[in-house]
Write a protein that holds these residues in place. Structure first.
Motif, PDB file in Angstrom:
ATOM      1  N   PHE A 138       0.745  -1.250   0.000  1.00  0.00           N
ATOM      2  CA  PHE A 138       0.000   0.000   0.000  1.00  0.00           C
ATOM      3  C   PHE A 138       0.783   1.314   0.000  1.00  0.00           C
ATOM      4  O   PHE A 138       0.169   2.371  -0.128  1.00  0.00           O
ATOM      5  CB  PHE A 138      -0.964   0.014   1.194  1.00  0.00           C
ATOM      6  N   ASN A 157      -5.654  -0.056   1.990  1.00  0.00           N
ATOM      7  CA  ASN A 157      -6.273   0.136   3.307  1.00  0.00           C
ATOM      8  C   ASN A 157      -6.792   1.564   3.477  1.00  0.00           C
ATOM      9  O   ASN A 157      -7.820   1.787   4.112  1.00  0.00           O
ATOM     10  CB  ASN A 157      -5.275  -0.195   4.414  1.00  0.00           C
ATOM     11  N   TYR A 158      -6.086   2.555   2.882  1.00  0.00           N
ATOM     12  CA  TYR A 158      -6.533   3.942   3.021  1.00  0.00           C
ATOM     13  C   TYR A 158      -7.714   4.243   2.106  1.00  0.00           C
ATOM     14  O   TYR A 158      -8.269   5.335   2.142  1.00  0.00           O
ATOM     15  CB  TYR A 158      -5.390   4.928   2.760  1.00  0.00           C
ATOM     16  N   GLN A 190      -0.329   0.570   7.893  1.00  0.00           N
ATOM     17  CA  GLN A 190      -1.776   0.437   7.760  1.00  0.00           C
ATOM     18  C   GLN A 190      -2.489   0.996   8.992  1.00  0.00           C
ATOM     19  O   GLN A 190      -3.553   1.613   8.873  1.00  0.00           O
ATOM     20  CB  GLN A 190      -2.147  -1.026   7.530  1.00  0.00           C
ATOM     21  N   SER A 237      -4.880  -4.047  12.490  1.00  0.00           N
ATOM     22  CA  SER A 237      -4.241  -3.427  11.323  1.00  0.00           C
ATOM     23  C   SER A 237      -3.231  -4.361  10.666  1.00  0.00           C
ATOM     24  O   SER A 237      -2.304  -4.850  11.314  1.00  0.00           O
ATOM     25  CB  SER A 237      -3.537  -2.129  11.743  1.00  0.00           C
ATOM     26  N   GLY A 238      -3.405  -4.589   9.362  1.00  0.00           N
ATOM     27  CA  GLY A 238      -2.446  -5.379   8.589  1.00  0.00           C
ATOM     28  C   GLY A 238      -2.239  -6.784   9.094  1.00  0.00           C
ATOM     29  O   GLY A 238      -1.180  -7.369   8.867  1.00  0.00           O
ATOM     30  N   GLU A 263      -8.363  -4.389   7.394  1.00  0.00           N
ATOM     31  CA  GLU A 263      -8.378  -4.013   5.988  1.00  0.00           C
ATOM     32  C   GLU A 263      -7.600  -4.986   5.116  1.00  0.00           C
ATOM     33  O   GLU A 263      -7.414  -4.744   3.923  1.00  0.00           O
ATOM     34  CB  GLU A 263      -7.812  -2.600   5.801  1.00  0.00           C
ATOM     35  N   THR A 264      -7.118  -6.082   5.710  1.00  0.00           N
ATOM     36  CA  THR A 264      -6.419  -7.108   4.940  1.00  0.00           C
ATOM     37  C   THR A 264      -7.359  -8.276   4.664  1.00  0.00           C
ATOM     38  O   THR A 264      -8.262  -8.561   5.436  1.00  0.00           O
ATOM     39  CB  THR A 264      -5.173  -7.622   5.688  1.00  0.00           C
TER      40      THR A 264
END
Length: 400
Positions: A138, A157-158, A190, A237-238, A263-264
């Motif tokens: 990312f 993710n953003y 992330q 996160s991640g 977000e993964t």
């Protein structure tokens, strides 16, 4: 146990793939075709193995299918697709070695790497050797000028984080949010992106500095202080697929009753085996297809993939796209087969029918808003909710 399972799966990958492809057989017409090598450099072993394994299996399934039906016509020639793979073990140094191998073999188009460090590390090799690569990583610097050889293969993710938090704020009443991440550059990046998105939405961030080592197996000490804060949403996160169920289980066993998201992309089988019912309600980015929008071609892809490998990973709904984009862009400009400058010239105006979605959906390159240039594959942003061993679609979005 989960790590061992992932490792064994990745060890078997090459053998299973070779047998599956060999079983297809090559006709005399196919034998006369030229060969087009498409590379993969990414992780197929360790806690994050599911990410790269999904890439490789998607590529091999689609390549075997295309080869079986006569190959791919590009300009005046027809090609059999040969997928050349390299497991970088989530190690940037090995990723560099993998990209160097691709250069030595004359490969100009490579899928991967799967993480930020690897994708950044291979950039000099790719640019020096005329390689376009499609990371699942990312950092914006990979896709913004002066960089031009990397093309993001999925939703970042953003891009997905703000959409997820906004949905949960509006539909689930989320007001407070906490973040936890592995102490590595990829998940930390992330997390930082998630924190900025949460701030922009006016969410109250109650924790954002808690981290863990990626080889942690007992997450109780990490999560105890976070659970005590009772956030409405806990963001992993991640998180690597092998760690997600351990974190989820630990949080639930500590009494956490809020929502959990990431977000993964994740593996439903790994969640089921590692967390069971504790994983119900877990929200993650899914593959770029749902039963409602999947075309007959997509359904056949899933069937062929499952037949070749004995199982299917929802993330392959996204991973199937990279090879398709490469081949269709080459069809649009055959001069790009050995000249990536021609490929880049073709990207801005490129469109082609999307074989994996119903209706008149198109393949195109996007990313102008995020990167200032078209360096991202246009794939649907599918957000899933896990329930009883399978993913269910929560909502579908898009990026430009």
């Amino acid at each position: 146990m989960i790590n061992r399972r992932s490792t064994l799966k990745s060890m078997a990958l090459g053998a299973v793939s070779a047998l599956a492809i060999a079983a297809v057989g090559i006709s005399s017409a196919q034998a006369e075709n030229k060969e087009l090598k498409i590379g993969f450099v990414g992780v197929t072993s360790g806690p994050a193995a599911a990410w790269g394994t999904s890439n490789v299996r998607s590529m091999q399934t689609r390549a075997a299918w295309l080869n079986e039906t006569g190959g791919v016509k590009i300009g005046n020639d027809t090609y059999n697709i040969n997928i050349v793979t390299f497991d970088d073990q989530k190690d940037p140094k090995r990723a560099i070695a993998g990209m160097e191998k691709m250069a030595q073999e004359g490969v100009h188009y490579v899928v991967g790497p799967n993480v930020d460090d690897g994708a950044a590390a291979v950039r000099p090799v790719a640019e020096a050797n005329g390689i376009i690569y499609f990371p699942y990583a990312f950092p914006k610097a990979l896709y913004q000028k002066p960089a031009s050889n990397a093309v993001l293969g999925m939703i970042a993710n953003y891009q997905s984080g703000p959409a997820i938090y906004k949905y949960l704020k509006e539909n689930k009443g989320v007001k407070t949010i906490a973040f936890v991440a592995a102490n590595e550059s990829d998940p930390l990046s992330q997390r930082d992106g998630g924190v900025e998105a949460a701030k922009a939405l006016g969410l109250d961030i109650v924790a954002q500095n808690d981290t863990y080592q990626n080889d942690t197996r007992d997450f109780t000490p990490v999560l105890t202080p976070i659970v005590a804060l009772k956030p409405d949403l806990l963001v992993l996160s991640g998180v690597a697929p092998a760690n997600a169920p351990l974190l989820i289980r630990a949080a639930r066993e500590l009494g956490f009753e809020g929502l959990i998201s990431t977000e993964t992309a994740q593996d439903a089988k790994v969640l089921e085996e590692g967390a069971g019912e504790y994983a119900n309600g877990f929200i993650s980015v899914g593959g770029a297809s749902t039963p409602e929008i999947a075309s007959d071609t997509m359904k056949e892809f899933v069937t062929r993939y499952t037949k070749m490998f004995g199982e299917y990973n929802d993330e392959s709904n996204t991973k199937v796209y990279a090879l398709e984009y490469i081949l269709d862009t080459l069809k649009a400009n055959p001069a790009a087969i050995n000249d990536v400058a021609e490929f880049k010239k073709t990207m801005d105006a490129f469109t082609a029918p999307n074989p994996f979605l119903k209706g008149d959906a198109k393949l195109s390159y996007v990313g102008s808003t995020s990167f200032g240039q078209k360096r991202q594959l246009s794939v649907p942003m599918v957000v899933n909710e896990y329930k009883d061993g399978a993913f269910q679609t929560l909502f579908v979005g898009s990026v430009d």
